[in-house]
Design an enzyme around this catalytic site. Structure first.
Site, short mmCIF file in Angstrom:
data_model
loop_
_atom_site.label_atom_id
_atom_site.label_comp_id
_atom_site.label_asym_id
_atom_site.label_seq_id
_atom_site.Cartn_x
_atom_site.Cartn_y
_atom_site.Cartn_z
N HIS A 115 -19.87 -2.61 73.58
CA HIS A 115 -19.75 -1.24 74.07
C HIS A 115 -20.77 -1.01 75.19
O HIS A 115 -21.90 -1.49 75.11
CB HIS A 115 -20.04 -0.23 72.96
CG HIS A 115 -18.93 -0.06 71.99
ND1 HIS A 115 -17.87 0.77 72.23
CD2 HIS A 115 -18.70 -0.61 70.79
CE1 HIS A 115 -17.05 0.73 71.21
NE2 HIS A 115 -17.52 -0.12 70.32
N ALA A 163 -25.80 -19.22 57.00
CA ALA A 163 -25.52 -17.89 56.50
C ALA A 163 -26.38 -16.84 57.21
O ALA A 163 -27.55 -17.07 57.50
CB ALA A 163 -25.77 -17.83 55.00
N THR A 168 -25.94 -16.10 69.60
CA THR A 168 -25.97 -15.45 70.92
C THR A 168 -25.88 -16.44 72.06
O THR A 168 -25.82 -16.04 73.21
CB THR A 168 -27.26 -14.63 71.09
OG1 THR A 168 -28.38 -15.51 70.97
CG2 THR A 168 -27.35 -13.52 70.05
N ARG A 186 -30.66 -28.97 63.91
CA ARG A 186 -30.40 -30.40 63.68
C ARG A 186 -29.07 -30.76 64.34
O ARG A 186 -28.16 -29.96 64.39
CB ARG A 186 -30.34 -30.67 62.18
CG ARG A 186 -30.09 -32.11 61.83
CD ARG A 186 -30.13 -32.41 60.32
NE ARG A 186 -29.33 -31.49 59.55
CZ ARG A 186 -29.78 -30.76 58.52
NH1 ARG A 186 -31.04 -30.84 58.16
NH2 ARG A 186 -28.98 -29.95 57.86
#
Length: 192
Positions: A115, A163, A168, A186
């Site tokens: 947005h 998790a 990004t 890794r």
């Protein structure tokens, strides 16, 4: 009373499957053996392609925004034998491509858009959307529970995303990434 509840439950499941079948018929490309869980929503299915053997678990939401200033014909594509867990959200205004044999855990968000928020006098929800770039997830990758994958990201083949990570930036093939923001922790070779 129990018989009535069982009957109502069976009718609701049949209705849910019928609605899912109607949506599948409207897809741009439809594979064989697609499984839709309860409450799956596909907005603008004419821009969505789903391969063979894909399983969209309960309450997945495939949100494709059309009539936007970013892309005239958005593309959301899910490769064959991919599994998307419960409450998965795919948000697409440009291009979002998920490869074959991808395992996506519950409560994962993947989006190619954001947005706008530059106009102080206009509520954010009324500002234009933008897409910094498409999202691509390579074949054989596993996305852990609660992950968010943000715009302009390419995740390679056979990767693991830990998790609750927030991805990004790109993740190369055969790598494990985790954290907020996610970082490669890794890598392994193709022959391993």
């Amino acid at each position: 009373m129990g018989n009535l509840l069982n009957l109502i439950g069976r009718l609701l499941r049949k209705l849910d499957r019928a609605v899912g079948s109607t949506t599948l018929a409207q897809l741009k490309n439809t594979g064989e053996g697609i499984v839709l869980g309860r409450g799956v929503q596909i907005e603008h299915p004419e821009y969505v392609s789903i391969g063979d053997g894909v399983h969209l678990n309960d309450y997945c939401w495939l949100s494709v925004a059309v009539n936007n200033d970013v892309c005239e014909r958005p593309e959301l594509s899910i490769g064959s034998d991919t599994y998307i867990g419960r409450f998965g959200t795919l948000a697409c205004i440009n291009r979002l491509v998920i490869g074959h044999n991808v395992l996506i855990s519950d409560r994962v968000f993947i989006g190619d858009s954001a947005h706008g928020y530059a106009l102080n006098s206009v509520p954010i929800k009324e500002q234009p959307m933008s897409s910094p770039g498409p999202v691509t997830i390579g074949d054989g990758t596993w996305i852990g529970i609660g992950v968010a994958i943000l715009p302009n990201v390419k995740i390679g083949r056979n990767c693991v995303i830990g998790a609750n990570s927030v991805v990004t930036r790109d993740v190369p093939d055969f790598c494990v990434a985790a954290g907020n923001p996610a970082r490669v922790i890794r890598c392994h070779s193709e022959q391993s």
